[in-house]
Design a protein around this motif. Structure first.
Motif, PDB file in Angstrom:
ATOM      1  N   TYR A 155      -2.373   6.684   3.680  1.00 31.79           N
ATOM      2  CA  TYR A 155      -3.140   6.220   2.518  1.00 31.79           C
ATOM      3  C   TYR A 155      -4.537   6.799   2.564  1.00 31.79           C
ATOM      4  CZ  TYR A 155      -5.396   2.895  -0.693  1.00 31.79           C
ATOM      5  OH  TYR A 155      -6.100   2.318  -1.717  1.00 31.79           O
ATOM      6  N   ASN A 209      -6.903   6.532  -0.258  1.00 30.39           N
ATOM      7  CA  ASN A 209      -7.851   5.907  -1.173  1.00 30.39           C
ATOM      8  C   ASN A 209      -8.762   4.922  -0.435  1.00 30.39           C
ATOM      9  OD1 ASN A 209      -6.915   7.351  -3.377  1.00 30.39           O
ATOM     10  ND2 ASN A 209      -5.457   5.775  -3.999  1.00 30.39           N
ATOM     11  N   ILE A 218       0.839  -1.198   0.000  1.00 35.74           N
ATOM     12  CA  ILE A 218       0.000   0.000   0.000  1.00 35.74           C
ATOM     13  C   ILE A 218       0.874   1.248   0.000  1.00 35.74           C
ATOM     14  CG2 ILE A 218      -1.665   1.348   1.353  1.00 35.74           C
ATOM     15  CD1 ILE A 218      -2.791  -1.396   2.308  1.00 35.74           C
ATOM     16  N   GLU A 219       1.945   1.210   0.783  1.00 35.74           N
ATOM     17  CA  GLU A 219       2.834   2.371   0.860  1.00 35.74           C
ATOM     18  C   GLU A 219       3.617   2.563  -0.428  1.00 35.74           C
ATOM     19  OE1 GLU A 219       5.800   4.506   4.058  1.00 35.74           O
ATOM     20  OE2 GLU A 219       5.441   2.349   4.235  1.00 35.74           O
ATOM     21  N   ASN A 255       0.519   2.573  -3.687  1.00 38.47           N
ATOM     22  CA  ASN A 255      -0.635   3.468  -3.573  1.00 38.47           C
ATOM     23  C   ASN A 255      -1.782   3.018  -4.484  1.00 38.47           C
ATOM     24  OD1 ASN A 255      -1.987   5.743  -2.495  1.00 38.47           O
ATOM     25  ND2 ASN A 255      -1.537   6.915  -4.340  1.00 38.47           N
TER      26      ASN A 255
END
Length: 232
Positions: A72, A74, A42-43, A46
């Protein structure tokens, strides 16, 4: 351009089925089977959306959600095999945008994903600010201040407040709120909106027993009072 979805699920057969289904519907899909790996992806990547199971090795879905919400922004759609309302509420409070119960129904999954991504697309820069006396909202940064003090809201809480504020002075029903926030019809049992409004009232110093800022209109829904926020 294909939207990228990260599927975080440790059940290999279920994960493969979901990935194949989403790929068939023109999404780019990345997969992780552990919570710690999910945080790293995720980092670094993205993704446009994270489909996040709760029961995961190393770090469970709640831990992942809590950790990544620091950077994050989203949508996060949580999956749960448990029908306990407490788990659903906890996920929402930690920053998940929505949840879906297992066994996963493909058409419902797709509808939830499309609704979340559509809301993200509609959040493009523009005249996305609202001011009501001492209350200020900015949809681009998803920030809120009240009486010059910043108010820490989860993305879910901000979405509810923004929707109500954008319809200030009008009664918004639970059906309308859930339809616009989650892309589904209200079934009479969903209490996610009530949870968020309860938390909003607390953070915005609205008396829960006699709310004047976000009013409950019995049998109809909620009303954002545009003249109840004092002077700037």
């Amino acid at each position: 351009m294909q939207e990228n979805i990260l599927v975080v699920e440790d059940d290999a057969s279920l994960a493969d089925w979901i990935c194949d289904y989403l790929t068939d519907h023109d999404y780019q899909v990345t997969q992780a089977n552990r919570g710690d790996i999910a945080v790293e992806l995720i980092e670094s990547d993205n993704p446009d959306l994270v489909l996040l199971d709760i029961m995961l090795p190393k770090k469970d879905g709640f831990e992942v959600c809590r950790e990544v919400r620091q950077f994050y922004t989203n949508p996060i759609l949580m999956m749960t095999a448990c029908s306990e309302e407490a788990d659903e509420v906890l996920g929402l409070e930690l920053g998940a945008n929505d949840y879906i119960n297992k066994p996963v129904k493909p058409r419902i999954l797709l509808a939830r994903i499309k609704a979340l991504l559509r809301r993200t697309d509609n959040s493009s820069p523009g005249s996305y600010s609202r001011v009501f006396g001492a209350l200020r909202l900015d949809a681009n940064s998803k920030t809120v201040s009240y009486k010059t003090q910043p108010i820490a809201l989860s993305s879910n809480e901000f979405e509810v407040l923004w929707l109500l504020a954008s319809n200030a002075g009008q009664v918004i029903s639970r059906t309308q709120l859930i339809s616009q926030l989650r892309g589904i019809e209200y079934d009479g049992f969903d209490r996610s909106v009530d949870v968020r409004i309860c938390r909003l009232r607390k953070k915005l110093l609205d008396d829960p027993h006699n709310p004047r800022k976000i009013k409950t209109i019995r049998g109809k829904g909620y009303l954002f009072a545009e003249d109840a926020w004092g002077n700037a």
